[in-house]
Design an enzyme around this catalytic site. Structure first.
Site, mmCIF file in Angstrom:
data_model
loop_
_atom_site.group_PDB
_atom_site.id
_atom_site.type_symbol
_atom_site.label_atom_id
_atom_site.label_comp_id
_atom_site.label_asym_id
_atom_site.label_seq_id
_atom_site.Cartn_x
_atom_site.Cartn_y
_atom_site.Cartn_z
ATOM 1 N N GLU A 21 0.842 -1.201 0.000
ATOM 2 C CA GLU A 21 0.000 0.000 0.000
ATOM 3 C C GLU A 21 0.875 1.249 0.000
ATOM 4 O O GLU A 21 2.059 1.202 0.324
ATOM 5 C CB GLU A 21 -0.923 -0.008 1.210
ATOM 6 C CG GLU A 21 -0.197 -0.128 2.534
ATOM 7 C CD GLU A 21 -0.745 0.796 3.605
ATOM 8 O OE1 GLU A 21 -0.962 1.984 3.302
ATOM 9 O OE2 GLU A 21 -0.927 0.324 4.742
ATOM 10 N N LYS A 155 -4.298 -1.759 14.973
ATOM 11 C CA LYS A 155 -3.735 -0.863 15.971
ATOM 12 C C LYS A 155 -4.533 -0.937 17.268
ATOM 13 O O LYS A 155 -5.757 -1.062 17.256
ATOM 14 C CB LYS A 155 -3.699 0.566 15.436
ATOM 15 C CG LYS A 155 -2.806 0.721 14.219
ATOM 16 C CD LYS A 155 -2.847 2.127 13.680
ATOM 17 C CE LYS A 155 -1.936 2.265 12.462
ATOM 18 N NZ LYS A 155 -2.425 1.505 11.283
#
Length: 301
Positions: A21, A155
């Site tokens: 990405e 996260k």
């Protein structure tokens, strides 16, 4: 889409390719060092035995694999948009330049015939989602995209338990890579157990082939690869910073798309850059493992 000649050649020959990405390059890492780190990530893929294919939209053209000029544009320009799947058509029609998220990278990579994708961490269900309905588009996209994503979990600023529940509901498989625990991005262990563990790239490749044979490969597969324990963020510092960051977020009244950038910036600032160092290390680790998986899968095809 425009494929880099090296990527086109590798796909045609059945050689391993790993998609990468570009949001981490333009939005996740500080300039000017982000360009050098982007090259390190690509080199980690090469070191693992695969061809890197960094994905982005440049001047309205979705690109699978970037030449040096395009990589410089994505890393250095101030006006690079953050582009998810729903934004791709708009940015393309307007001849804009955009960095692809996990969702849009997975979508474009799968269309190009790439089976493996490496990133830092996927998006997930946000805290307080019961009130905000804030859930990353990554989850929906992975529920209908044939790709294997190597990541360090999600996260810790997100709701990890809720994210795992959503992945189960959406039929997205999760394999712990040499671990029984779902990683916590900055931490090797989020505190949540996994049902399935694999201990080699060959095992992941075997699962990928079985998915094709059974017709379950239209759903995504997550390979949860924890950062080595020696490289994780100090746990006491992590917990203290997370609690303080969430409190600061509440005081500021920030919601929606700005939540993650706010908290990541807070972590970077309050840990004096330690969280950024961890971020880079885990991405490099994921890139290497993804390359090994792509190479093992190519051997089975």
């Amino acid at each position: 889409m425009q494929l880099h000649p090296e990527v086109t050649s590798a796909i045609a020959a059945g050689r391993p390719v790993v998609a990468l990405e570009s949001t981490i390059i333009s939005h996740g890492l500080p300039r000017p060092g982000n360009l050098g780190i982007a090259r390190e990530i690509e080199q980690a893929v090469r070191d693992g035995g695969a061809v890197p294919a960094t994905v982005a939209v440049v001047a309205g053209q979705p690109r699978i694999g970037l030449d040096d000029e395009a990589l410089r544009v994505v890393a250095g320009s101030e006006d690079v948009a953050k582009v998810s799947v729903r934004d791709l058509a708009t940015i393309a029609a307007r001849n804009g330049t955009g960095a692809t998220t996990v969702a849009s990278t997975a979508h474009l990579a799968a269309r190009a015939g790439i089976a493996v994708f490496a990133t830092g961490g996927i998006g997930g269900v946000h805290r307080q989602a019961r009130e905000s309905w804030d859930e990353s588009a990554d989850l929906g996209t992975l529920s209908r995209t044939a790709i294997t994503v190597v990541c360090a979990g999600v996260k810790s600023i997100l709701d990890v338990a809720a994210t795992l529940e959503r992945l189960e509901t959406l039929n997205v498989g999760v394999l712990g890579y040499r671990t029984d625990a779902f990683p916590g991005f900055y931490l090797a262990d989020s505190g949540h157990r996994l049902d399935w563990r694999v201990d080699s790239a060959a095992e992941v490749a075997a699962v990928m082939r079985a998915r094709t044979e059974l017709g379950t490969d239209r759903f995504g597969l997550i390979v949860a690869n924890p950062i080595p324990a020696a490289d994780e963020l100090d746990r006491a510092l992590h917990d203290r910073t997370l609690a303080a960051g969430l409190a600061a977020l509440s005081r500021a009244g920030i919601t929606g798309k700005q939540v993650t950038p706010f908290l990541l910036d807070y972590f970077h600032r309050e840990t004096h850059g330690a969280s950024l160092t961890v971020n880079v290390r885990l991405v490099l680790n994921n890139a290497r493992v993804a390359a090994e998986i792509a190479a093992a899968y190519a051997d089975l095809r």
